[in-house]
Design a protein around this motif. Structure first.
Motif, PDB file in Angstrom:
ATOM      1  N   VAL A   6       0.842  -1.201   0.000  1.00 41.01           N
ATOM      2  CA  VAL A   6       0.000   0.000   0.000  1.00 41.01           C
ATOM      3  C   VAL A   6       0.877   1.251   0.000  1.00 41.01           C
ATOM      4  N   ILE A   7       1.942   1.240   0.783  1.00 41.19           N
ATOM      5  CA  ILE A   7       2.849   2.402   0.829  1.00 41.19           C
ATOM      6  C   ILE A   7       3.519   2.601  -0.522  1.00 41.19           C
ATOM      7  N   VAL A   8       3.990   1.502  -1.139  1.00 46.23           N
ATOM      8  CA  VAL A   8       4.618   1.602  -2.460  1.00 46.23           C
ATOM      9  C   VAL A   8       3.604   2.079  -3.493  1.00 46.23           C
ATOM     10  N   LEU A   9       2.382   1.589  -3.406  1.00 46.67           N
ATOM     11  CA  LEU A   9       1.332   2.012  -4.336  1.00 46.67           C
ATOM     12  C   LEU A   9       1.037   3.498  -4.185  1.00 46.67           C
ATOM     13  N   LEU A  10       0.914   3.964  -2.963  1.00 49.20           N
ATOM     14  CA  LEU A  10       0.667   5.394  -2.741  1.00 49.20           C
ATOM     15  C   LEU A  10       1.821   6.252  -3.254  1.00 49.20           C
ATOM     16  N   ALA A  11       3.048   5.797  -3.043  1.00 45.25           N
ATOM     17  CA  ALA A  11       4.210   6.539  -3.545  1.00 45.25           C
ATOM     18  C   ALA A  11       4.186   6.602  -5.071  1.00 45.25           C
ATOM     19  N   ALA A  12       3.848   5.490  -5.710  1.00 42.51           N
ATOM     20  CA  ALA A  12       3.762   5.480  -7.172  1.00 42.51           C
ATOM     21  C   ALA A  12       2.659   6.406  -7.665  1.00 42.51           C
ATOM     22  N   MET A  13       1.543   6.424  -6.958  1.00 38.99           N
ATOM     23  CA  MET A  13       0.439   7.302  -7.350  1.00 38.99           C
ATOM     24  C   MET A  13       0.830   8.772  -7.218  1.00 38.99           C
ATOM     25  N   VAL A  14       1.545   9.104  -6.163  1.00 32.68           N
ATOM     26  CA  VAL A  14       2.018  10.484  -5.991  1.00 32.68           C
ATOM     27  C   VAL A  14       2.979  10.850  -7.116  1.00 32.68           C
ATOM     28  N   MET A  15       3.870   9.928  -7.475  1.00 32.48           N
ATOM     29  CA  MET A  15       4.820  10.210  -8.550  1.00 32.48           C
ATOM     30  C   MET A  15       4.118  10.368  -9.899  1.00 32.48           C
ATOM     31  N   VAL A  16       3.016   9.655 -10.112  1.00 33.53           N
ATOM     32  CA  VAL A  16       2.223   9.836 -11.334  1.00 33.53           C
ATOM     33  C   VAL A  16       1.702  11.265 -11.404  1.00 33.53           C
ATOM     34  N   VAL A  17       1.157  11.743 -10.307  1.00 32.35           N
ATOM     35  CA  VAL A  17       0.605  13.105 -10.281  1.00 32.35           C
ATOM     36  C   VAL A  17       1.715  14.132 -10.471  1.00 32.35           C
ATOM     37  N   VAL A  18       2.854  13.937  -9.800  1.00 31.63           N
ATOM     38  CA  VAL A  18       3.976  14.877  -9.935  1.00 31.63           C
ATOM     39  C   VAL A  18       4.460  14.920 -11.384  1.00 31.63           C
ATOM     40  N   SER A  19       4.620  13.759 -11.999  1.00 30.28           N
ATOM     41  CA  SER A  19       5.062  13.711 -13.391  1.00 30.28           C
ATOM     42  C   SER A  19       4.050  14.361 -14.320  1.00 30.28           C
ATOM     43  N   LEU A  20       2.777  14.142 -14.045  1.00 30.68           N
ATOM     44  CA  LEU A  20       1.728  14.747 -14.870  1.00 30.68           C
ATOM     45  C   LEU A  20       1.763  16.264 -14.769  1.00 30.68           C
ATOM     46  N   VAL A  21       1.888  16.779 -13.570  1.00 27.89           N
ATOM     47  CA  VAL A  21       1.926  18.235 -13.379  1.00 27.89           C
ATOM     48  C   VAL A  21       3.157  18.827 -14.059  1.00 27.89           C
ATOM     49  N   ARG A  22       4.313  18.178 -13.900  1.00 24.28           N
ATOM     50  CA  ARG A  22       5.528  18.680 -14.548  1.00 24.28           C
ATOM     51  C   ARG A  22       5.375  18.687 -16.062  1.00 24.28           C
ATOM     52  N   GLY A  23       4.755  17.652 -16.620  1.00 27.43           N
ATOM     53  CA  GLY A  23       4.542  17.591 -18.060  1.00 27.43           C
ATOM     54  C   GLY A  23       3.587  18.658 -18.560  1.00 27.43           C
ATOM     55  N   VAL A  24       2.535  18.902 -17.806  1.00 26.45           N
ATOM     56  CA  VAL A  24       1.570  19.929 -18.201  1.00 26.45           C
ATOM     57  C   VAL A  24       2.201  21.318 -18.130  1.00 26.45           C
ATOM     58  N   VAL A  25       2.992  21.570 -17.098  1.00 25.31           N
ATOM     59  CA  VAL A  25       3.682  22.860 -16.986  1.00 25.31           C
ATOM     60  C   VAL A  25       4.637  23.050 -18.154  1.00 25.31           C
ATOM     61  N   ALA A  26       5.400  22.015 -18.494  1.00 22.02           N
ATOM     62  CA  ALA A  26       6.311  22.098 -19.637  1.00 22.02           C
ATOM     63  C   ALA A  26       5.531  22.316 -20.930  1.00 22.02           C
ATOM     64  N   PHE A  27       4.368  21.670 -21.061  1.00 17.73           N
ATOM     65  CA  PHE A  27       3.533  21.863 -22.246  1.00 17.73           C
ATOM     66  C   PHE A  27       3.060  23.309 -22.349  1.00 17.73           C
ATOM     67  N   LEU A  28       2.600  23.860 -21.245  1.00 17.79           N
ATOM     68  CA  LEU A  28       2.122  25.242 -21.270  1.00 17.79           C
ATOM     69  C   LEU A  28       3.249  26.215 -21.610  1.00 17.79           C
ATOM     70  N   LYS A  29       4.434  25.971 -21.074  1.00 15.28           N
ATOM     71  CA  LYS A  29       5.570  26.847 -21.380  1.00 15.28           C
ATOM     72  C   LYS A  29       5.983  26.710 -22.840  1.00 15.28           C
ATOM     73  N   SER A  30       6.008  25.484 -23.368  1.00 13.65           N
ATOM     74  CA  SER A  30       6.409  25.309 -24.761  1.00 13.65           C
ATOM     75  C   SER A  30       5.372  25.909 -25.699  1.00 13.65           C
ATOM     76  N   THR A  31       4.101  25.810 -25.343  1.00  7.65           N
ATOM     77  CA  THR A  31       3.052  26.412 -26.173  1.00  7.65           C
ATOM     78  C   THR A  31       3.196  27.930 -26.188  1.00  7.65           C
ATOM     79  N   LYS A  32       3.494  28.521 -25.042  1.00  8.45           N
ATOM     80  CA  LYS A  32       3.679  29.966 -24.966  1.00  8.45           C
ATOM     81  C   LYS A  32       4.867  30.392 -25.821  1.00  8.45           C
ATOM     82  N   VAL A  33       5.967  29.656 -25.752  1.00  9.19           N
ATOM     83  CA  VAL A  33       7.157  29.988 -26.547  1.00  9.19           C
ATOM     84  C   VAL A  33       6.848  29.845 -28.029  1.00  9.19           C
TER      85      VAL A  33
END
Length: 76
Positions: A6-33
């Motif tokens: 359960v702890i490993v699963l929760l950690a993986a789920m948090v990392m999914v969200v972190v990676s998703l947010v980082r990707g969306v931020v990079a997408f928004l910055k690249s679109t602006k550029v």
């Protein structure tokens, strides 16, 4: 043992969200550029960063699925 999964699963789920947010931020910055510069021929640094973040998201999702499969196998 189940608690560890359960702890490993929760950690993986948090990392999914972190990676998703980082990707969306990079997408928004690249679109602006792209909008400010006009035509873009090659992939920019931000687009490469976006691609890397999205691949990380896919890997973390795979980890979460594997952990769930192990948990289900152990439960039976």
């Amino acid at each position: 043992m189940n608690t560890v999964f359960v702890i490993v699963l929760l950690a993986a789920m948090v990392m999914v969200v972190v990676s998703l947010v980082r990707g969306v931020v990079a997408f928004l910055k690249s679109t602006k550029v792209d909008l400010e510069s006009g035509q873009q021929v090659d992939a920019t640094e931000m687009q490469l960063k976006q691609n890397k973040a999205m691949m990380a998201r896919v890997k973390w999702q795979a980890v979460a699925i594997v952990v769930l499969a192990i948990m289900m196998a152990v439960a039976n």
